[in-house]
Design an enzyme around this catalytic site. Structure first.
Site, PDB file in Angstrom:
ATOM      1  N   THR A  23      24.209  73.107  43.868  1.00 30.98           N
ATOM      2  CA  THR A  23      24.852  74.232  44.610  1.00 30.98           C
ATOM      3  C   THR A  23      23.916  75.258  44.119  1.00 30.98           C
ATOM      4  O   THR A  23      23.774  76.499  44.867  1.00 30.98           O
ATOM      5  CB  THR A  23      26.391  74.248  44.238  1.00 30.98           C
ATOM      6  OG1 THR A  23      26.992  73.021  44.640  1.00 30.98           O
ATOM      7  CG2 THR A  23      26.999  75.624  44.930  1.00 30.98           C
ATOM      8  N   LYS A  44      27.389  72.364  54.158  1.00 26.21           N
ATOM      9  CA  LYS A  44      27.738  71.514  53.161  1.00 26.21           C
ATOM     10  C   LYS A  44      28.527  70.123  53.885  1.00 26.21           C
ATOM     11  O   LYS A  44      29.767  70.391  54.099  1.00 26.21           O
ATOM     12  CB  LYS A  44      28.697  71.937  52.063  1.00 26.21           C
ATOM     13  CG  LYS A  44      29.325  71.103  51.147  1.00 26.21           C
ATOM     14  CD  LYS A  44      28.347  70.689  49.864  1.00 26.21           C
ATOM     15  CE  LYS A  44      28.771  69.586  49.056  1.00 26.21           C
ATOM     16  NZ  LYS A  44      28.154  69.140  47.925  1.00 26.21           N
ATOM     17  N   GLU A 125      23.472  71.237  51.678  1.00 23.25           N
ATOM     18  CA  GLU A 125      23.455  70.395  50.292  1.00 23.25           C
ATOM     19  C   GLU A 125      24.510  69.109  50.441  1.00 23.25           C
ATOM     20  O   GLU A 125      25.505  69.193  51.081  1.00 23.25           O
ATOM     21  CB  GLU A 125      24.289  71.293  49.342  1.00 23.25           C
ATOM     22  CG  GLU A 125      24.399  70.729  47.938  1.00 23.25           C
ATOM     23  CD  GLU A 125      25.713  71.565  47.055  1.00 23.25           C
ATOM     24  OE1 GLU A 125      26.045  72.722  47.449  1.00 23.25           O
ATOM     25  OE2 GLU A 125      26.028  70.887  46.206  1.00 23.25           O
ATOM     26  N   GLY A 126      23.776  68.181  50.034  1.00 25.57           N
ATOM     27  CA  GLY A 126      24.590  66.719  49.910  1.00 25.57           C
ATOM     28  C   GLY A 126      25.503  66.755  48.985  1.00 25.57           C
ATOM     29  O   GLY A 126      25.495  67.487  48.141  1.00 25.57           O
ATOM     30  N   ALA A 127      26.322  65.805  48.956  1.00 28.38           N
ATOM     31  CA  ALA A 127      27.362  65.249  47.933  1.00 28.38           C
ATOM     32  C   ALA A 127      26.880  64.345  47.018  1.00 28.38           C
ATOM     33  O   ALA A 127      25.888  63.572  47.305  1.00 28.38           O
ATOM     34  CB  ALA A 127      28.442  64.759  48.500  1.00 28.38           C
ATOM     35  N   GLY A 128      26.623  64.639  45.754  1.00 27.37           N
ATOM     36  CA  GLY A 128      26.109  63.810  44.598  1.00 27.37           C
ATOM     37  C   GLY A 128      24.881  63.415  44.754  1.00 27.37           C
ATOM     38  O   GLY A 128      24.112  64.446  45.233  1.00 27.37           O
ATOM     39  N   ASN A 185      16.804  71.689  36.588  1.00 24.94           N
ATOM     40  CA  ASN A 185      17.990  72.889  36.401  1.00 24.94           C
ATOM     41  C   ASN A 185      18.509  72.508  35.009  1.00 24.94           C
ATOM     42  O   ASN A 185      19.111  71.327  34.906  1.00 24.94           O
ATOM     43  CB  ASN A 185      18.742  72.925  37.332  1.00 24.94           C
ATOM     44  CG  ASN A 185      19.977  73.918  37.093  1.00 24.94           C
ATOM     45  OD1 ASN A 185      19.726  75.019  37.096  1.00 24.94           O
ATOM     46  ND2 ASN A 185      20.908  73.318  37.124  1.00 24.94           N
ATOM     47  N   GLN A 186      18.708  73.274  34.118  1.00 22.06           N
ATOM     48  CA  GLN A 186      19.305  73.234  32.873  1.00 22.06           C
ATOM     49  C   GLN A 186      21.011  73.630  33.270  1.00 22.06           C
ATOM     50  O   GLN A 186      21.259  74.841  32.895  1.00 22.06           O
ATOM     51  CB  GLN A 186      18.988  73.994  31.852  1.00 22.06           C
ATOM     52  CG  GLN A 186      19.192  73.567  30.339  1.00 22.06           C
ATOM     53  CD  GLN A 186      18.049  74.289  29.656  1.00 22.06           C
ATOM     54  OE1 GLN A 186      17.834  75.267  29.599  1.00 22.06           O
ATOM     55  NE2 GLN A 186      17.770  73.564  28.515  1.00 22.06           N
TER      56      GLN A 186
HETATM   57  N1  ADP Z   1      20.912  77.212  35.517  1.00 21.12           N
HETATM   58  C1  ADP Z   1      22.506  77.072  34.984  1.00 21.12           C
HETATM   59  N2  ADP Z   1      22.980  77.875  34.308  1.00 21.12           N
HETATM   60  C2  ADP Z   1      24.281  78.102  33.942  1.00 21.12           C
HETATM   61  N3  ADP Z   1      25.077  77.176  34.332  1.00 21.12           N
HETATM   62  C3  ADP Z   1      24.587  76.349  35.299  1.00 21.12           C
HETATM   63  C4  ADP Z   1      23.229  76.214  35.670  1.00 21.12           C
HETATM   64  N4  ADP Z   1      23.088  75.085  36.725  1.00 21.12           N
HETATM   65  C5  ADP Z   1      24.381  74.649  36.772  1.00 21.12           C
HETATM   66  N5  ADP Z   1      25.177  75.518  36.276  1.00 21.12           N
HETATM   67  C6  ADP Z   1      26.841  75.087  36.116  1.00 21.12           C
HETATM   68  O1  ADP Z   1      26.834  73.680  35.973  1.00 21.12           O
HETATM   69  C7  ADP Z   1      27.986  73.377  36.848  1.00 21.12           C
HETATM   70  C8  ADP Z   1      27.367  72.212  38.044  1.00 21.12           C
HETATM   71  O2  ADP Z   1      26.459  72.917  38.818  1.00 21.12           O
HETATM   72  P1  ADP Z   1      26.327  72.767  40.370  1.00 21.12           P
HETATM   73  O3  ADP Z   1      25.345  73.787  40.963  1.00 21.12           O
HETATM   74  O4  ADP Z   1      27.813  73.066  40.897  1.00 21.12           O
HETATM   75  O5  ADP Z   1      26.064  71.326  40.554  1.00 21.12           O
HETATM   76  P2  ADP Z   1      25.817  70.172  41.660  1.00 21.12           P
HETATM   77  O6  ADP Z   1      25.962  70.988  43.144  1.00 21.12           O
HETATM   78  O7  ADP Z   1      24.757  69.269  41.566  1.00 21.12           O
HETATM   79  O8  ADP Z   1      27.259  69.324  41.518  1.00 21.12           O
HETATM   80  C9  ADP Z   1      28.497  74.410  37.489  1.00 21.12           C
HETATM   81  O9  ADP Z   1      29.817  74.999  36.826  1.00 21.12           O
HETATM   82  C10 ADP Z   1      27.446  75.287  37.538  1.00 21.12           C
HETATM   83  O10 ADP Z   1      27.961  76.979  37.468  1.00 21.12           O
HETATM   84 MG    MG Z   2      27.495  71.133  44.564  1.00 20.76          MG
END
Ligand code: ADP
Ligand code: MG
Length: 236
Positions: A23, A44, A125-128, A185-186
């Protein structure tokens, strides 16, 4: 609205897992596209873990992307941007089954085509991850194949990512999909040391793709693909 002669663009953001930052990366891309003057919108197709607000299910990922992009679509567009919304935070196939719904790829595709006709770019954006089931027979991979979109893979930078990332890449490549690259991504605070640096290089070498960007923990979504902030010292 885009005019018919504008070149259309869309991509599918997938990940090695849930919570890896899909996301965040999708929102970053959208913000960059829009800042460059492109009429880009998010989609989404299947959202689980929705919250209820004023009697309606709100898709949190779509909401995050819309806010990052400064967009306020009308009801009809919102329905196309998030055609399937479920409250339980579980796999799409299970959430749909519990709701008595069968997820239909043609329904998702029609919503995508409407968005794509009306706008210059769609960031889906895909799920999982890649093989997350959508119904009894089909997975997110089938959806990506059906939409015929180039794919961006979001992965963790640290220990454990090599297996997940290379497996995901293998499946995408064997399906004949175009892989645009990987974003590391961290999502959690942590160091960026020799393992992370080597993971970038190893993913490129064994995965046959580029690592397009590295987003450090806490970096703003706007900074994605800004080479000054995504370039990691000693890294790519
Ligand atoms: N670079 C980043 N710095 C700080 N928080 C992050 C970062 N990337 C993701 N997060 C946090 O980690 C969690 C998961 O990120 P998200 O983008 O929702 O993952 P996904 O869409 O793959 O499930 C969220 O709470 C998001 O705010
Ligand atoms: Mg997501």
């Amino acid at each position: 609205m885009s005019s018919p002669d504008v070149k259309k663009f869309a991509l599918f953001v997938t990940g090695t897992d849930t919570g890896v930052g899909k996301t965040r990366v999708a929102a970053g891309l959208l913000a960059r596209f829009r800042a460059a003057g492109m009429d880009a919108v998010p989609m989404k197709p299947v959202q689980t873990g929705c919250r209820l607000a004023k009697g309606r299910l709100v898709a949190p990922d779509l909401d995050f992307c819309l806010r990052a992009a400064g967009l306020k679509p009308g009801k009809r567009e919102l329905a196309d941007m998030a055609p399937y919304c479920f409250r339980p935070a579980c796999s799409p196939h299970l959430a749909a089954k519990e709701a008595g719904v069968t997820l239909s790829l043609p329904v998702i595709e029609r919503a995508f085509r409407r968005l794509s006709r009306a706008h210059e770019a769609v960031v889906v954006e895909g799920a999982g991850g890649v093989l997350v089931p959508l119904n009894e027979r089909q997975t997110t991979l089938d959806l990506m194949i059906r939409l015929r979109l180039p794919v961006l893979l979001v992965a963790r930078p640290g220990l454990g990512t090599l297996n997940h990332t290379l497996l995901s890449l293998r499946v995408l490549q064997e399906a004949g999909l175009t892989v645009l690259g990987v974003v590391l991504n961290q999502a959690k605070p942590g160091r960026w040391g020799r393992i992370e640096v080597d993971n970038c290089r190893t993913i490129e070498r064994l995965g046959g793709v580029k690592v397009l960007g590295c987003l450090r923990y806490g970096a703003g979504v706007q900074s994605l693909f800004d080479t000054r902030s995504t370039r990691v010292p000693g890294g790519i």
